[in-house]
Motif scaffolding. Sequence first.
Motif, PDB file in Angstrom:
ATOM      1  N   PRO A 117       0.788  -1.239   0.000  1.00 30.92           N
ATOM      2  CA  PRO A 117       0.000   0.000   0.000  1.00 30.92           C
ATOM      3  C   PRO A 117       0.815   1.283   0.000  1.00 30.92           C
ATOM      4  O   PRO A 117       0.245   2.372  -0.105  1.00 30.92           O
ATOM      5  CB  PRO A 117      -0.797  -0.124   1.309  1.00 30.92           C
ATOM      6  N   GLY A 118       2.121   1.192   0.121  1.00 28.90           N
ATOM      7  CA  GLY A 118       2.932   2.392   0.266  1.00 28.90           C
ATOM      8  C   GLY A 118       3.312   3.060  -1.041  1.00 28.90           C
ATOM      9  O   GLY A 118       2.672   2.896  -2.077  1.00 28.90           O
ATOM     10  N   THR A 143       3.818   9.175  -4.523  1.00 35.61           N
ATOM     11  CA  THR A 143       2.874   9.654  -3.519  1.00 35.61           C
ATOM     12  C   THR A 143       2.707   8.613  -2.413  1.00 35.61           C
ATOM     13  O   THR A 143       2.702   7.414  -2.672  1.00 35.61           O
ATOM     14  CB  THR A 143       1.497   9.933  -4.159  1.00 35.61           C
ATOM     15  N   GLU A 144       2.558   9.090  -1.185  1.00 37.87           N
ATOM     16  CA  GLU A 144       2.310   8.164  -0.082  1.00 37.87           C
ATOM     17  C   GLU A 144       1.004   7.404  -0.328  1.00 37.87           C
ATOM     18  O   GLU A 144       0.041   7.955  -0.831  1.00 37.87           O
ATOM     19  CB  GLU A 144       2.214   8.941   1.242  1.00 37.87           C
ATOM     20  N   ARG A 145       0.988   6.135   0.022  1.00 35.48           N
ATOM     21  CA  ARG A 145      -0.180   5.264  -0.112  1.00 35.48           C
ATOM     22  C   ARG A 145      -0.590   5.101  -1.581  1.00 35.48           C
ATOM     23  O   ARG A 145      -1.756   4.915  -1.897  1.00 35.48           O
ATOM     24  CB  ARG A 145      -1.352   5.793   0.706  1.00 35.48           C
ATOM     25  N   GLN A 146       0.372   5.150  -2.465  1.00 35.88           N
ATOM     26  CA  GLN A 146       0.082   4.972  -3.888  1.00 35.88           C
ATOM     27  C   GLN A 146      -0.502   3.584  -4.154  1.00 35.88           C
ATOM     28  O   GLN A 146      -1.459   3.431  -4.923  1.00 35.88           O
ATOM     29  CB  GLN A 146       1.344   5.166  -4.716  1.00 35.88           C
ATOM     30  N   GLY A 147       0.051   2.547  -3.511  1.00 35.35           N
ATOM     31  CA  GLY A 147      -0.460   1.204  -3.711  1.00 35.35           C
ATOM     32  C   GLY A 147      -1.896   1.059  -3.237  1.00 35.35           C
ATOM     33  O   GLY A 147      -2.717   0.399  -3.891  1.00 35.35           O
ATOM     34  N   ALA A 148      -2.204   1.660  -2.087  1.00 31.36           N
ATOM     35  CA  ALA A 148      -3.573   1.598  -1.574  1.00 31.36           C
ATOM     36  C   ALA A 148      -4.542   2.289  -2.521  1.00 31.36           C
ATOM     37  O   ALA A 148      -5.667   1.823  -2.738  1.00 31.36           O
ATOM     38  CB  ALA A 148      -3.637   2.237  -0.192  1.00 31.36           C
ATOM     39  N   LEU A 154     -11.515  10.251   0.008  1.00 29.57           N
ATOM     40  CA  LEU A 154     -10.784  10.624   1.219  1.00 29.57           C
ATOM     41  C   LEU A 154      -9.310  10.237   1.123  1.00 29.57           C
ATOM     42  O   LEU A 154      -8.657  10.062   2.153  1.00 29.57           O
ATOM     43  CB  LEU A 154     -11.417   9.946   2.429  1.00 29.57           C
ATOM     44  N   PHE A 155      -8.790  10.110  -0.077  1.00 31.44           N
ATOM     45  CA  PHE A 155      -7.377   9.756  -0.226  1.00 31.44           C
ATOM     46  C   PHE A 155      -6.503  10.814   0.419  1.00 31.44           C
ATOM     47  O   PHE A 155      -5.503  10.508   1.075  1.00 31.44           O
ATOM     48  CB  PHE A 155      -7.037   9.596  -1.701  1.00 31.44           C
ATOM     49  N   PHE A 156      -6.854  12.090   0.221  1.00 32.99           N
ATOM     50  CA  PHE A 156      -6.190  13.176   0.940  1.00 32.99           C
ATOM     51  C   PHE A 156      -7.092  13.565   2.108  1.00 32.99           C
ATOM     52  O   PHE A 156      -7.730  14.627   2.107  1.00 32.99           O
ATOM     53  CB  PHE A 156      -5.940  14.365   0.016  1.00 32.99           C
TER      54      PHE A 156
END
Length: 520
Positions: free
Chosen positions: A27-28, A102-107, A147-149
């Motif tokens: 998910p990172g 970007t953070e949580r790109q995998g998620a 709600l990704f951001f």
Amino acid sequence: MPEVPVWVGALAPSLFVLAALLGFLQPGKRPATAGLIAGLGALSIAPAILAGVALAQSGPTTLALASGFSLRFDLVSVTLLILIAAVGAIVLRFSRTYLDGTERQGAFLGWMSLTLAAVISLVTAGNLVQLAIAWIATSLFLHQLLLFFSERAGAQRAAQKKFVVARIGDAALLGAAWLLHTAYQTTDIATILDAARAGNAPAPALWATGLIALAAVFKSAQFPTHGWLTEVMEAPTPVSAMLHAGLINAGGFLLIRFADVLLLSPPTLAVLVFIGGFTALFGGLVMLSQPAVKTSLAWSTVAQMGFMIFQCGLALFPLALLHIVAHSLYKAHAFLSSGTAVEQVAAIRRPGPVATPGWGAVVRAFVMALAIYAAMSIGYSAIFGADAKSPQALALGAILVLGVAYLFAQGFADTAPKALTAITAGYAAAATIAYFALQAGAQALYAGVLPAAPAPGPLEWALLALAIVSFGLVAIAQATFPNWAYHPAAAGLRVHLANGLYVNALTDRWLGLWSKPRRA
């Protein structure tokens, strides 16, 4: 060609589910599986097309699955299956680059893939239970993307508003499913449609039409429930592209899927004409006053969804399905390329219309556009017969011609080059011919799958007349926009339109969102 098994169509959502699992496993930032996720999205197009081949070989089919679930493959579901797979593959490929690092790109890629799988499950659902589960799932998965951001106050506000609106729509659909099961003693959608097509209209089915319409209105952001759609711009651009090119069409799909049931209740169709027509006019006017590209596109979607609901209310279901396909392709491209819009505008030395038409030019343009449309209509009737086009289709064609006549008006401006007059006349004729050709093609393609529009009664005639006059007045306002938009008397109107007539503010106050402290 060897016979293609029907079950191959079930591989399309399965590939998106597999892509989602890969995303959630890493998910990172910069997951090693990002390329594979995008590849699985592209691979999903193959089973979607093969499902179309199977449909051509065996005809409409309901494929029974375990635990009472089933998949319905007909021209409606297969058309949208191919569309969703293609748009989904493009959006996933774009997301891989857009969110690189970007953070949580995998998620994000995981939730995007899971949402696409839910949408495909929705359009291929063979029974009411599966339809309701997929309907609710698409909204819940989309909520995660909105709600990704999550640290952004705007994203929180829009997601909460969407959550409330979606739950009302979910309740309406669940109620409609229960009523349909009560009316026809089955959850199989094909059986229900066959019974409705035969004229079987129990009282619960008539009540179900109202709840189906209500669910579609809430799902497709119709006035006054549209506010959330114009406020979700805090989400990444791929989310906007998928939302406006895919998920927002779910309301229209619901109406098209249950077209035979809706025809049992003319009052329900009349309400859809009124709500959809008003939303289309409202969204079109507000769109003109928006300074931001993505916000303008969002209001454009509100207007387009209103026009699609309007088409369903007129019982022009083949044209509504054609509208979904065309709008999805256009809006996906518009959002994915919105980042370059400012550069493109800056490169234009002289923005705005080539020539500003006066009132006389506008009148001549609209008369000429309608004359071209009348000539085309007479020619079409002479070739295919006087009954080839329903009054609803003729009225819709007149509205579409009025909608493009404001461009035609530039060619009649006193300062316009003569070549521009010929070019715009050609555009008007081409648009009219294209409309007739696409309408004839859609009706021929979906004949036997979607019902034809019934003969209009007094109420329908009144609504058609009101729609033509209303859309005509708005088209004239668009054509003369440069003449009145900057007049001091119109300054207040422009401010009110830019704020969507404050419907959003009233909704925020009702939900209590206005009193919540905003995070920096």
